[in-house]
Design a protein around this motif. Structure first.
Motif, PDB file in Angstrom:
ATOM      1  N   UNK A   1      57.550  54.388 -29.572  1.00 37.16           N
ATOM      2  CA  UNK A   1      56.386  54.842 -30.335  1.00 37.16           C
ATOM      3  C   UNK A   1      56.273  56.367 -30.398  1.00 37.16           C
ATOM      4  N   UNK A   2      56.686  57.063 -29.341  1.00 37.38           N
ATOM      5  CA  UNK A   2      56.457  58.501 -29.269  1.00 37.38           C
ATOM      6  C   UNK A   2      57.551  59.348 -29.923  1.00 37.38           C
ATOM      7  N   UNK A   3      58.770  58.848 -30.037  1.00 37.12           N
ATOM      8  CA  UNK A   3      59.858  59.648 -30.613  1.00 37.12           C
ATOM      9  C   UNK A   3      59.551  60.071 -32.051  1.00 37.12           C
ATOM     10  N   UNK A   4      59.125  59.172 -32.945  1.00 34.33           N
ATOM     11  CA  UNK A   4      58.807  59.627 -34.307  1.00 34.33           C
ATOM     12  C   UNK A   4      57.644  60.627 -34.339  1.00 34.33           C
ATOM     13  N   UNK A   5      56.652  60.407 -33.504  1.00 37.26           N
ATOM     14  CA  UNK A   5      55.502  61.309 -33.444  1.00 37.26           C
ATOM     15  C   UNK A   5      55.938  62.700 -32.983  1.00 37.26           C
ATOM     16  N   UNK A   6      56.817  62.752 -31.991  1.00 40.64           N
ATOM     17  CA  UNK A   6      57.327  64.028 -31.485  1.00 40.64           C
ATOM     18  C   UNK A   6      58.133  64.745 -32.561  1.00 40.64           C
ATOM     19  N   UNK A   7      58.939  63.998 -33.307  1.00 41.14           N
ATOM     20  CA  UNK A   7      59.740  64.603 -34.381  1.00 41.14           C
ATOM     21  C   UNK A   7      58.841  65.219 -35.452  1.00 41.14           C
ATOM     22  N   UNK A   8      57.758  64.540 -35.775  1.00 34.27           N
ATOM     23  CA  UNK A   8      56.818  65.061 -36.776  1.00 34.27           C
ATOM     24  C   UNK A   8      56.186  66.364 -36.270  1.00 34.27           C
ATOM     25  N   UNK A   9      55.747  66.354 -35.004  1.00 33.60           N
ATOM     26  CA  UNK A   9      55.130  67.560 -34.439  1.00 33.60           C
ATOM     27  C   UNK A   9      56.119  68.724 -34.375  1.00 33.60           C
ATOM     28  N   UNK A  10      57.366  68.438 -34.058  1.00 27.56           N
ATOM     29  CA  UNK A  10      58.397  69.487 -34.055  1.00 27.56           C
ATOM     30  C   UNK A  10      58.621  70.028 -35.450  1.00 27.56           C
ATOM     31  N   UNK A  11      58.648  69.142 -36.444  1.00 28.96           N
ATOM     32  CA  UNK A  11      58.921  69.526 -37.831  1.00 28.96           C
ATOM     33  C   UNK A  11      57.812  70.418 -38.391  1.00 28.96           C
ATOM     34  N   UNK A  12      56.560  70.121 -38.078  1.00 27.05           N
ATOM     35  CA  UNK A  12      55.466  70.922 -38.636  1.00 27.05           C
ATOM     36  C   UNK A  12      55.136  72.130 -37.755  1.00 27.05           C
ATOM     37  N   UNK A  13      55.789  72.250 -36.614  1.00 24.14           N
ATOM     38  CA  UNK A  13      55.641  73.438 -35.793  1.00 24.14           C
ATOM     39  C   UNK A  13      54.540  73.416 -34.770  1.00 24.14           C
TER      40      UNK A  13
END
Length: 80
Positions: A64-76
């Motif tokens: 559950x957390x990997x996609x959420x982390x990727x989104x947060x990394x992508x938007x900075x």
């Protein structure tokens, strides 16, 4: 099978002792939570007693957390 029936019988005996006390105190939500957790515990104990492999909760959290982390990394908003 015998393990599952034994766990269920023991849980019913415990519930027959605990639930009436909670109900008389007016703790109806707690009775629902108690029954839900008792059911979950029965299922887990029965599966463990039958030597079935139980899933690791950490795998679900990672899933559950990997996609959420990727989104947060992508938007900075998150930096590693």
């Amino acid at each position: 099978m015998l393990i599952g029936v034994s766990v269920l019988a023991l849980s019913i005996l415990i519930a027959c002792y605990e639930i009436p006390k909670l109900w008389k105190q007016g703790c109806k939500k707690e009775v629902g939570i108690y029954c839900t957790l008792m059911l979950l515990g029965n299922v887990m104990a029965t599966l463990k007693g039958m030597n079935k492999e139980l899933p690791n909760p950490a795998d679900w959290i990672t899933f559950l957390m990997v996609p959420f982390t990727k989104i947060l990394l992508h938007i900075g908003l998150l930096k590693l």
